[in-house]
Scaffold this active site. Structure first.
Site, PDB file in Angstrom:
ATOM      1  NE  ARG A   1      28.851 -22.270  21.490  1.00 40.14           N
ATOM      2  CZ  ARG A   1      28.337 -20.959  21.226  1.00 40.14           C
ATOM      3  NH1 ARG A   1      29.324 -19.913  20.681  1.00 40.14           N
ATOM      4  NH2 ARG A   1      27.065 -20.591  21.480  1.00 40.14           N
TER       5      ARG A   1
ATOM      6  CG  ASN B   1      25.206 -17.956  19.542  1.00 36.48           C
ATOM      7  OD1 ASN B   1      25.837 -18.129  20.189  1.00 36.48           O
ATOM      8  ND2 ASN B   1      24.976 -16.540  19.083  1.00 36.48           N
ATOM      9  CD  GLU B   2      25.374 -14.178  22.125  1.00 32.68           C
ATOM     10  OE1 GLU B   2      24.952 -13.285  21.376  1.00 32.68           O
ATOM     11  OE2 GLU B   2      26.458 -14.205  22.462  1.00 32.68           O
TER      12      GLU B   2
ATOM     13  CG  HIS C   1      27.831 -16.563  25.181  1.00 33.96           C
ATOM     14  ND1 HIS C   1      27.367 -16.499  23.835  1.00 33.96           N
ATOM     15  CD2 HIS C   1      28.138 -17.789  25.329  1.00 33.96           C
ATOM     16  CE1 HIS C   1      27.243 -17.534  23.297  1.00 33.96           C
ATOM     17  NE2 HIS C   1      27.565 -18.692  24.342  1.00 33.96           N
TER      18      HIS C   1
ATOM     19  CE1 TYR D   1      32.822 -11.587  23.854  1.00 34.01           C
ATOM     20  CE2 TYR D   1      30.597 -12.613  23.838  1.00 34.01           C
ATOM     21  CZ  TYR D   1      31.767 -12.602  23.440  1.00 34.01           C
ATOM     22  OH  TYR D   1      32.056 -13.707  22.398  1.00 34.01           O
TER      23      TYR D   1
ATOM     24  CD  GLU E   1      29.762 -16.634  21.578  1.00 34.14           C
ATOM     25  OE1 GLU E   1      30.086 -15.304  21.770  1.00 34.14           O
ATOM     26  OE2 GLU E   1      29.059 -17.140  20.930  1.00 34.14           O
TER      27      GLU E   1
ATOM     28  CD1 TRP F   1      34.129 -14.076  18.836  1.00 34.94           C
ATOM     29  CD2 TRP F   1      32.593 -15.576  18.764  1.00 34.94           C
ATOM     30  NE1 TRP F   1      33.497 -14.077  17.697  1.00 34.94           N
ATOM     31  CE2 TRP F   1      32.544 -15.146  17.645  1.00 34.94           C
ATOM     32  CE3 TRP F   1      31.797 -17.060  18.855  1.00 34.94           C
ATOM     33  CZ2 TRP F   1      31.786 -15.539  16.441  1.00 34.94           C
ATOM     34  CZ3 TRP F   1      31.316 -17.437  18.233  1.00 34.94           C
ATOM     35  CH2 TRP F   1      31.065 -16.694  17.004  1.00 34.94           C
TER      36      TRP F   1
END
Length: 445
Positions: free
Chosen positions: A82, A159-160, A226, A228, A255, A284
Site C-alpha cells: 500500500r 486515507n482515514e 485500520h 490500532y 493498517e 504499517w
C-alpha cells in the site's frame, strides 16, 4: 496512519451503539477486466481469490527510497504494498509520471499496488486535511497512470478521510466519491477507508457499508479498516471483521501495528482472524516513521537486514506474511502454473564435521528476468554462517535470508546466479530441504 495521531477516547468503542450490518445486495457486477468482487471476495483478473498480504510504504515522504523498498518488501515475502501518495495539498504532489513509475516498480517486483491518497487523513479534525472530493480530483488528474493497470492496481480513494468529528458525513461523501470516479472512467477496484482516523469506533462504515457497496455501479468496492488501539482484544477484532464476512461485504485491514499511542492493538488476533477468514492485511509501515511512532518501523533505517521486533512478527511470525502470502496469479509465467517450478536451487555441500562450505546455485526457470531477489531457507541442524561470497546473508535461529550483491542481483530468464557460504556446525551438516525465491517455492535440483 499519520505520523502523529490524536488518541481515540478509550470509552468511545463501548459507548458506540452496535447494530447489525444489513445484507449486501444479491446482484453482483459482471467480472471486470482486472480485480473485481464476487460474493464478498476480492478476485484477480484470472477470476481467482486474492488475499492481500503486505505492508505500507511512505512513498510521498521518501520517494528516493521506493525502488529499493519495494524490492526488499517483496524479498520478505509480501504479495502487495500500500503506497502513500500525496494530492499536493499537504505534501509534494505525486504526479502522473511518478505514479506510473511506482506502478511499474510494483509490477517489476510482482507486487499488487494499492495506491492511496494521504492528504485526506483526519478531515474535519486535522486542519490541513482535504475532502474526499478533492482526492477524487487528484485521481482524475493522474488517470493516465491508472487506466490499463486494473489487473495490478487498487485505488484507495483517501486515507482515514474523517477524524473524530463530522464523521456522520462519511457515507454520502464516500458514495459521491465512488460515483465521480466511475463517471470519470476509473474502473479499478476501489478501496474506501473508515472514518474516526480509520478505526470506525462509531461503526459508521460498518453500519453503512452495504449501502455504499450498492451505490457503486460496478459493485467493485473494498472496505478498509485500520486497527490500532481500538482493537486491543480478540473479541473486538473478531466481531468487526466477522460482521462484514457474514454480510458478504469485502473487508481488508489496511493498517495495523503491534503497539500505538492510543492503545496496544492485538496484532496476533488481527493476523489470526484475517487468516481464518481469508481477509487481507497490510502492516504499517516499512520504514521512516516519525513523530514518536518510530516503533512502527518494520525495518530500521530502511535496512532489510535490521528488521524490528514488529517486522519479525509480521513477516516471520504465526499467520505472518511469509507463511500465508500467495503471489497474484497475474504474475504467473506461462507454463509454470503460478506454483513451484519458477526457480530451482542446487546446494552442494562440503562437510568437514564441525564446519562446512556450501555452493548454492539459483536458476530462474521462468520466462522473464528476476531483478532483485531474496532467497529463504532454514538449516536443519545447528549450523551457523561465518562468511558469504557473491551475496549477503542474515541468520535468525535456523532461518537464513540471502540477498544479492550488485553483480548478482539480476537472474536472467532461464539463467542462474551462484554464491557460497562457510559455516560452523554441531550435530551434522544436512542440506536444507526447502528454498523460496521472492516468496515462491523452488524445486531442489
Amino acid at each position: 496512519m499519520r505520523r502523529t495521531r490524536a488518541a481515540v477516547a478509550a470509552g468511545a468503542l463501548l459507548a458506540a451503539c452496535a447494530s447489525l450490518l444489513t445484507s449486501a445486495p444479491d446482484a453482483q457486477a459482471a467480472a471486470a477486466p482486472g480485480f473485481h468482487i464476487r460474493d464478498g471476495r476480492l478476485l484477480d483478473a484470472n477470476d481467482k481469490d486474492f488475499v492481500l498480504r503486505g505492508v505500507n510504504h511512505a512513498h510521498a515522504w521518501y520517494p528516493d527510497r521506493t525502488d529499493k523498498a519495494l524490492k526488499d518488501i517483496k524479498a520478505n515475502g509480501a504479495n502487495s504494498v500500500r503506497v502513500v501518495l500525496s494530492t499536493g495539498d499537504q505534501w509534494t504532489k505525486n504526479d502522473t509520471a511518478d505514479v506510473a513509475h511506482v506502478v511499474d516498480e510494483c509490477k517489476k517486483n510482482r507486487l499488487i499496488c494499492v495506491l492511496e491518497a494521504h492528504d485526506t487523513t483526519g478531515y474535519g479534525e486535522a486542519g490541513a486535511a482535504v475532502t474526499l472530493s478533492e482526492a477524487v480530483d487528484y485521481w482524475l488528474s493522474v488517470k493516465g497512470a491508472l487506466v490499463g493497470q486494473e489487473k495490478y492496481v487498487l485505488v484507495n480513494i483517501g486515507n482515514e478521510p474523517f477524524g473524530n468529528t463530522h464523521y456522520a458525513d462519511w457515507t454520502d461523501a464516500t458514495k459521491n466519491a465512488i460515483g465521480r470516479l466511475r463517471d470519470g472512467g476509473i474502473d479499478h477496484t476501489l478501496m474506501v477507508d473508515a472514518p474516526n482516523w480509520g478505526q470506525d469506533w462509531s461503526f459508521t462504515m460498518r453500519d453503512n457499508a452495504a449501502g455504499v457497496f450498492a451505490a457503486d455501479p460496478d459493485k467493485n468496492t473494498v472496505f478498509d479498516i485500520h486497527m490500532y488501539g481500538v482493537y486491543d482484544t480478540p473479541a473486538e477484532v473478531s466481531d468487526y471483521l466477522n460482521r462484514f464476512t457474514k454480510a458478504k461485504l469485502p473487508i481488508v485491514v489496511g493498517e495495523f501495528g503491534d503497539m500505538h499511542s492510543d492503545g496496544n492493538p492485538d496484532e496476533g488476533a488481527i493476523m489470526a482472524t484475517a487468516q481464518s477468514l481469508g481477509i487481507g492485511y497490510l502492516g504499517w509501515s516499512w520504514s521512516g516513521n516519525g513523530g514518536g511512532v518510530e516503533y512502527l518501523d518494520l525495518a530500521r533505517n530502511f535496512d532489510p537486514n535490521q528488521l524490528s521486533d514488529w517486522g519479525k512478527r509480521l513477516f516471520d511470525g504465526a499467520d505472518g506474511i511469509k507463511a500465508t502470502a500467495k503471489e497474484a496469479g497475474v504474475f504467473a509465467d506461462p507454463g509454470d502454473g503460478g506454483g513451484a517450478g519458477a526457480c530451482a536451487v542446487t546446494y552442494r555441500l562440503s562437510d568437514w564435521g564441525d564446519s562446512f562450505n556450501a555452493d548454492i546455485t539459483v536458476r530462474n526457470t521462468s520466462k522473464q528476468a528476476v531483478d532483485g531477489w531474496g532467497l529463504d531457507f532454514a538449516f536443519p541442524a545447528q549450523q551457523k554462517i561465518r562468511s558469504v561470497w557473491n551475496a549477503r546473508a542474515t541468520q535468525d535461529g535456523a532461518r537464513v535470508h540471502v540477498t544479492p550483491e550488485s553483480w548478482t542481483r539480476t537472474i536472467p530468464a532461464d539463467g542462474s546466479v551462484s554464491f557460497g557460504l562457510n559455516g560452523s556446525s554441531t550435530g551434522g551438516n544436512a542440506a536444507p530441504s526447502t528454498f523460496t525465491l521472492n516468496g515462491k517455492t523452488c524445486t531442489v535440483a
